[in-house]
Scaffold this motif. Structure first.
Motif, short mmCIF file in Angstrom:
data_model
loop_
_atom_site.label_atom_id
_atom_site.label_comp_id
_atom_site.label_asym_id
_atom_site.label_seq_id
_atom_site.Cartn_x
_atom_site.Cartn_y
_atom_site.Cartn_z
N PRO A 3 0.81 -1.20 0.01
CA PRO A 3 0.01 -0.10 0.07
C PRO A 3 0.79 1.28 0.00
O PRO A 3 0.96 1.94 1.01
N PHE A 4 1.49 1.62 -1.09
CA PHE A 4 2.14 2.74 -1.33
C PHE A 4 1.44 4.02 -1.04
O PHE A 4 0.22 4.13 -1.80
N PRO A 5 1.74 5.11 -0.45
CA PRO A 5 0.97 6.28 -0.27
C PRO A 5 1.16 7.11 -1.70
O PRO A 5 2.06 6.77 -2.40
N ALA A 6 0.15 7.63 -2.19
CA ALA A 6 -0.04 8.43 -3.22
C ALA A 6 -0.80 9.62 -3.47
O ALA A 6 -1.68 9.79 -2.24
N THR A 7 -0.75 10.52 -4.14
CA THR A 7 -1.42 12.03 -4.36
C THR A 7 -2.05 11.77 -5.57
O THR A 7 -1.19 11.63 -6.63
N VAL A 8 -3.29 11.99 -5.83
CA VAL A 8 -3.93 11.86 -7.03
C VAL A 8 -4.53 12.99 -7.64
O VAL A 8 -5.22 13.94 -6.67
N ARG A 9 -4.37 13.57 -8.74
CA ARG A 9 -4.93 15.11 -9.32
C ARG A 9 -5.65 14.47 -10.50
O ARG A 9 -5.24 13.63 -11.39
N GLY A 10 -6.70 15.17 -10.71
CA GLY A 10 -7.57 14.76 -11.75
C GLY A 10 -9.03 15.92 -11.94
O GLY A 10 -8.82 16.64 -11.02
N VAL A 11 -9.73 15.45 -12.61
CA VAL A 11 -11.16 16.09 -12.63
C VAL A 11 -12.24 15.12 -12.33
O VAL A 11 -12.23 13.99 -13.03
N ASN A 12 -13.02 15.58 -11.40
CA ASN A 12 -14.26 14.70 -10.97
C ASN A 12 -15.18 14.56 -11.96
O ASN A 12 -15.28 15.32 -13.16
N THR A 13 -16.35 13.86 -11.64
CA THR A 13 -17.34 13.78 -12.65
C THR A 13 -18.30 15.25 -12.94
O THR A 13 -19.09 15.75 -13.64
N ASP A 14 -18.12 16.08 -11.77
CA ASP A 14 -18.99 17.36 -11.92
C ASP A 14 -17.92 18.38 -12.58
O ASP A 14 -18.39 19.47 -12.69
N GLY A 15 -16.78 17.94 -13.11
CA GLY A 15 -15.72 18.90 -13.82
C GLY A 15 -15.01 19.87 -12.72
O GLY A 15 -14.35 20.71 -13.45
N GLU A 16 -14.98 19.40 -11.62
CA GLU A 16 -13.94 20.21 -10.73
C GLU A 16 -12.86 19.45 -10.47
O GLU A 16 -12.74 18.35 -10.25
N SER B 98 -11.27 8.80 -18.28
CA SER B 98 -10.46 10.23 -18.06
C SER B 98 -9.02 10.09 -17.50
O SER B 98 -8.53 8.89 -17.09
N GLU B 99 -8.32 11.12 -17.58
CA GLU B 99 -6.96 11.29 -17.33
C GLU B 99 -6.78 11.57 -15.64
O GLU B 99 -7.20 12.43 -15.22
N LEU B 100 -5.71 10.79 -15.26
CA LEU B 100 -5.26 11.14 -13.90
C LEU B 100 -3.85 11.25 -13.72
O LEU B 100 -3.02 10.65 -14.43
N PHE B 101 -3.31 12.09 -12.76
CA PHE B 101 -1.89 12.19 -12.60
C PHE B 101 -1.60 11.79 -11.09
O PHE B 101 -2.35 12.06 -10.17
N VAL B 102 -0.83 10.73 -10.88
CA VAL B 102 -0.39 10.27 -9.53
C VAL B 102 1.02 10.56 -9.18
O VAL B 102 1.75 10.04 -10.13
N ILE B 103 1.27 10.76 -7.91
CA ILE B 103 2.65 10.71 -7.57
C ILE B 103 2.60 9.37 -6.41
O ILE B 103 2.14 9.68 -5.63
N ILE B 104 3.41 8.66 -6.55
CA ILE B 104 3.64 7.52 -5.86
C ILE B 104 4.87 7.53 -4.84
O ILE B 104 6.08 7.62 -5.52
N TRP B 105 4.62 7.58 -3.51
CA TRP B 105 5.96 7.20 -2.74
C TRP B 105 6.38 6.06 -2.59
O TRP B 105 5.54 5.12 -2.09
N LEU B 106 7.44 5.62 -3.16
CA LEU B 106 7.95 4.15 -3.02
C LEU B 106 8.50 3.75 -1.73
O LEU B 106 9.64 3.31 -1.50
N ALA B 107 7.51 3.77 -0.70
CA ALA B 107 8.07 3.54 0.79
C ALA B 107 6.78 3.61 1.38
O ALA B 107 5.81 4.10 1.15
N PRO B 108 6.60 2.75 2.74
CA PRO B 108 5.45 2.78 3.37
C PRO B 108 4.66 3.93 3.88
O PRO B 108 3.58 4.06 3.93
#
Length: 149
Positions: free
Chosen positions: A58-71, A99-109
């Motif tokens: 379960p690597f921690p991650a930050t996800v950026r994108g646009v939801n179904t409401d367009g936000e 849809s396209e998402l951008f994810v930053i994955i930390w390769l540590a617990p």
């Protein structure tokens, strides 16, 4: 000189050997010998379809994108699984398939800003969305681009 009966016998033996080789690869012994079901159909029967192995840390991650409401949104989460071709994570935001998402994955617990933790920036496309009982969504995405940070 070879007679026709011996040629027919050799052809029949070669055909039987070839069929035996093909039949050995059949998934189900109950399938008729002329069935066109081969090893490839095992994947459509609920067996593992992935070519590349999955890491279930379960690597921690930050996800950026646009939801179904367009936000636009940015959300912190943990990966459920990761492979060279895709990943699966949980989101509280509903996104659309494709849809396209951008994810930053930390390769540590646990992410640690004080220690240089390897990270991977991933851009990908949502291929599956599963509604979960807790109100979150399971999101499967293919990786289209990545870069180690």
């Amino acid at each position: 000189m070879v007679n026709k009966a011996s040629v027919d016998s050799l052809e029949r033996e070669a055909l039987l050997r070839w069929r035996w080789t093909i039949d050995r690869r059949k998934i189900n012994a109950d399938d008729p010998p002329d069935s066109d079901k081969d090893v490839g159909t095992a994947f459509s029967r609920g067996l593992e379809r992935r070519i590349k192995p999955r890491v279930r840390t379960p690597f921690p991650a930050t996800v950026r994108g646009v939801n179904t409401d367009g936000e636009a949104f940015e959300s912190k989460t943990r990966l459920n699984s990761l492979s060279a071709g895709g990943l699966h994570l949980n989101l509280e935001q509903r996104v659309t398939k494709g849809s396209e998402l951008f994810v930053i994955i930390w390769l540590a617990p646990y992410p640690n800003a004080e220690v240089a933790t390897p990270r991977v920036a991933v851009r990908g496309r949502v291929v599956r969305l599963e509604e979960m009982p807790c109100g979150a969504y399971g999101v499967a995405m293919t990786i289209t681009l990545y870069k180690f940070l």
